[in-house]
Design an enzyme around this catalytic site. Structure first.
Site, PDB file in Angstrom:
ATOM      1  N   GLY A  55       0.690  -1.169  -0.120  1.00  0.00           N
ATOM      2  CA  GLY A  55       0.017   0.000  -0.167  1.00  0.00           C
ATOM      3  C   GLY A  55       0.799   1.412   0.166  1.00  0.00           C
ATOM      4  N   CYS A  82       5.147  -6.417   1.474  1.00  0.00           N
ATOM      5  CA  CYS A  82       5.547  -4.838   1.453  1.00  0.00           C
ATOM      6  C   CYS A  82       4.757  -4.104   3.130  1.00  0.00           C
ATOM      7  CB  CYS A  82       5.393  -4.245   0.409  1.00  0.00           C
ATOM      8  SG  CYS A  82       6.278  -2.814   0.023  1.00  0.00           S
ATOM      9  N   TYR A  83       4.007  -3.231   2.685  1.00  0.00           N
ATOM     10  CA  TYR A  83       3.246  -2.737   3.688  1.00  0.00           C
ATOM     11  C   TYR A  83       2.507  -3.649   4.536  1.00  0.00           C
ATOM     12  CZ  TYR A  83      -0.397   0.369   5.941  1.00  0.00           C
ATOM     13  OH  TYR A  83      -1.259   1.066   6.587  1.00  0.00           O
ATOM     14  N   HIS A 169       8.006  -7.491  -3.648  1.00  0.00           N
ATOM     15  CA  HIS A 169       6.584  -8.052  -4.175  1.00  0.00           C
ATOM     16  C   HIS A 169       6.790  -9.292  -5.001  1.00  0.00           C
ATOM     17  CE1 HIS A 169       4.372  -4.494  -3.501  1.00  0.00           C
ATOM     18  NE2 HIS A 169       5.566  -3.875  -3.387  1.00  0.00           N
ATOM     19  N   GLU A 171       4.533 -10.905  -6.535  1.00  0.00           N
ATOM     20  CA  GLU A 171       3.520 -11.083  -7.587  1.00  0.00           C
ATOM     21  C   GLU A 171       4.033 -10.360  -8.890  1.00  0.00           C
ATOM     22  OE1 GLU A 171       3.534  -9.340  -4.899  1.00  0.00           O
ATOM     23  OE2 GLU A 171       2.719  -7.213  -5.005  1.00  0.00           O
ATOM     24  N   ASP A 226     -14.618  -7.191 -24.724  1.00  0.00           N
ATOM     25  CA  ASP A 226     -14.978  -6.816 -23.476  1.00  0.00           C
ATOM     26  C   ASP A 226     -16.606  -7.018 -23.437  1.00  0.00           C
ATOM     27  OD1 ASP A 226     -12.442  -6.569 -23.045  1.00  0.00           O
ATOM     28  OD2 ASP A 226     -12.543  -4.350 -22.676  1.00  0.00           O
ATOM     29  N   LYS A 365      -7.257  -8.270 -18.829  1.00  0.00           N
ATOM     30  CA  LYS A 365      -7.514  -8.543 -20.351  1.00  0.00           C
ATOM     31  C   LYS A 365      -7.162 -10.029 -20.723  1.00  0.00           C
ATOM     32  CE  LYS A 365      -8.882  -6.470 -24.266  1.00  0.00           C
ATOM     33  NZ  LYS A 365      -9.936  -5.227 -24.439  1.00  0.00           N
TER      34      LYS A 365
END
Ligand code: XMP
Length: 509
Positions: A55, A82-83, A169, A171, A226, A365
């Protein structure tokens, strides 16, 4: 019911990416508010793991997002990122402070002790950092298991509770071993890896049915990926209760309006309304040359036409949209900082008083494409190249006339045909023709001609944010040029745009 791993939202731009990574690992995951209480988690036995996201704030600031400390006593594995790690330390007796300098980008860390998340990995690991604060003192009963030259506590674990923290991170793709670490966390949670797109479809169908009941839903269909996938999903859930309104602005590619209409009429139960608004759009755009003005007119006219159509229907309570997660995050969530507004979000006037249904708003997407294929949408539709909302209007420099639209449609059709023959359509991200406002002298059949310059634009790109012009063999360019100058009346010269983005943009307007 699927086991799940929840991600507490502390506002990182990457938080939904964590959710997505969990899904890639086969575990259902969702982003939940950081205000969730331990007792609420306890009531849901499907929750097997908890991740605290990163964050933008500092844990020691007043008003910063906190956590119900009882969550750390649930005996459910918790991973703070992290945060999230700093918050874990801050809440459990440690101390976080501002670092001497901010650390963004790639860093090598050194594993100093066994950690379940680094088992089997090298001792030196490349990771992606993005933080200004550092943990100065560990929480009670935590130990350090990895360090770096600028950050003392890079990975930590609790001595006897399933609590883990990492400063970097895992991810993001810039942390090469990140997926292995997240995979190891999933193992720690013992969550069943049973989630896939089929589950997503089943769950969304249930959600839609529960929400809609016997009411009617409308959806503005553009024929793009979409809105088409959203339509297919809703069709499966509620069939005839869905009405798709396809506003034909007259600014689509050659025959595209007919193709979209026949595809949806042939393959779905939904009600399909095609509104031929070409004349109205042309009238409103008459004499307008400024690109932003064109966009504004097209956006407003679309809403006007759509609104008129909706008024003709009765009992419509819901508006469905194919909003993606990335559309939402770019427009700012409650926790994430706003980056830019997005045209899909909040576009319709308030007086329409419709409740929104956005079944794709947790997906990226490429996940939407997988979903589209799972829903049996045709491959060509699911992998369509991007096409701008304002359509061919921004591919005609200067004012728009019916004849100029014809030139762009015909030349674009030739370009697409040749690219398909040469299989360039499989590798080139986006390609189209642009009608310039310049006319030049030429000779056609012994006669002097004075006709338009048409540009070919073809780019390679990952996400449209940056792009390089595509390297097309001269023979193919030559074929395209001679076909267009011979077959499209009004075009006297063809040029190839060799500008990258930046400094150019992909579209010319
Ligand atoms: P640019 O020209 O900004 O384009 O480099 C990046 C991508 O966005 C598309 N694009 C638009 N899409 N409305 C849209 O829905 C617009 O006004 C618009 N302008 C550009 C463009 O086709 C490319 O894929």
């Amino acid at each position: 019911m699927n086991d799940k791993i929840i991600v507490l939202d502390y506002g990182s731009q990457y938080n939904q990416l964590i959710v997505r990574r969990m899904r890639e690992l086969g575990v259902y995951s969702e982003l939940v508010s950081h205000t969730i209480l331990a007792k609420e988690i306890q009531k849901d036995p499907s929750i097997k793991g908890i991740i605290l996201s990163g964050g933008p704030h500092a844990v020691y600031e007043e008003d910063s997002f906190q956590i119900d400390a009882d969550i750390f006593n649930l005996d459910i594995p918790v991973l703070g990122i992290c945060y999230g790690m700093q918050l874990m330390m801050h809440t459990l007796g440690g101390k976080v402070k501002k670092g001497n300098h901010q650390e963004y980008g790639k860093t090598t860390i050194h594993v100093t002790l066994d950690h379940p998340l680094t088992n089997g990995l090298n001792q030196n690991l490349l990771v992606w950092m993005s933080h200004g604060d550092i943990v100065e003192k560990l929480g009670k009963d935590f130990i350090e298991t990895a360090t770096s030259t600028s950050t003392p506590y890079v990975m930590v674990k609790h001595l006897n509770k399933p609590l883990y923290g990492i400063q970097f991170h895992p991810e993001v793709s810039h942390t090469p071993e990140g997926m292995k670490m997240l995979d190891a966390f999933v193992n720690l949670t013992h969550a069943n890896r049973t989630w896939d797109m089929k589950h997503f479809i089943d769950q969304k169908i249930d959600d839609i049915k529960t929400k809609v009941l016997d009411k009617d839903v409308i959806l503005g269909l553009s024929g793009g990926v979409d809105s088409s996938v959203a339509a297919a999903l809703l069709d499966k859930a509620i069939g005839k209760q869905l009405t798709c309104i396809f506003v034909d602005q007259g600014l689509l590619r050659l025959n595209e309006g007919d193709e979209v209409e026949s595809y949806f009429r042939r393959n779905f139960n939904l009600n399909f309304i095609r509104v031929d608004a070409k004349a109205l759009f042309l009238k409103k755009l008459k004499g307008v040359s400024d690109p932003e003005e064109k966009r504004k007119i097209i956006g407003n006219t679309f809403i006007e036409v759509f609104d008129e159509e909706v008024k003709k229907l009765t009992d419509v309570d819901f508006l469905a949209q194919g909003t993606l997660y990335t559309d939402l995050i770019e427009s700012g969530t409650k926790s994430a900082q706003k980056i830019k507004s997005h045209h899909n979000v909040g576009g319709l006037p308030e007086h329409m008083k419709l409740s929104l249904i956005e079944p794709l708003n947790t997906l990226f997407k490429d996940e939407v494409r997988v979903l589209g294929l799972e829903l049996n949408l045709e491959h060509a539709l699911v992998y369509r190249q991007p096409f701008p909302g304002p359509g061919l209007a921004i591919r005609i420099i200067g004012d728009i006339t019916e004849d100029k639209i014809r030139i762009v449609q015909e030349s674009d059709a030739i370009l697409r045909e040749v690219f398909k023959q040469e299989k360039l359509n499989e590798t080139i991200w986006q390609y189209f023709t642009v009608l310039t406002s310049v006319q030049t002298v030429g000779v056609k059949g012994d006669q002097r001609s004075y006709e338009y310059v048409l540009a070919i634009r073809a780019v390679s790109s990952i996400d449209g944010m940056t792009a390089d012009f595509a390297y097309i063999p001269y023979e193919i360019l030559s074929n395209i040029s001679s076909r267009i100058t011979n077959e499209v009346s009004g075009v006297g010269r063809v040029v190839y745009d060799i500008t990258s983005k930046p400094p150019g943009t992909i579209e010319w307007e």
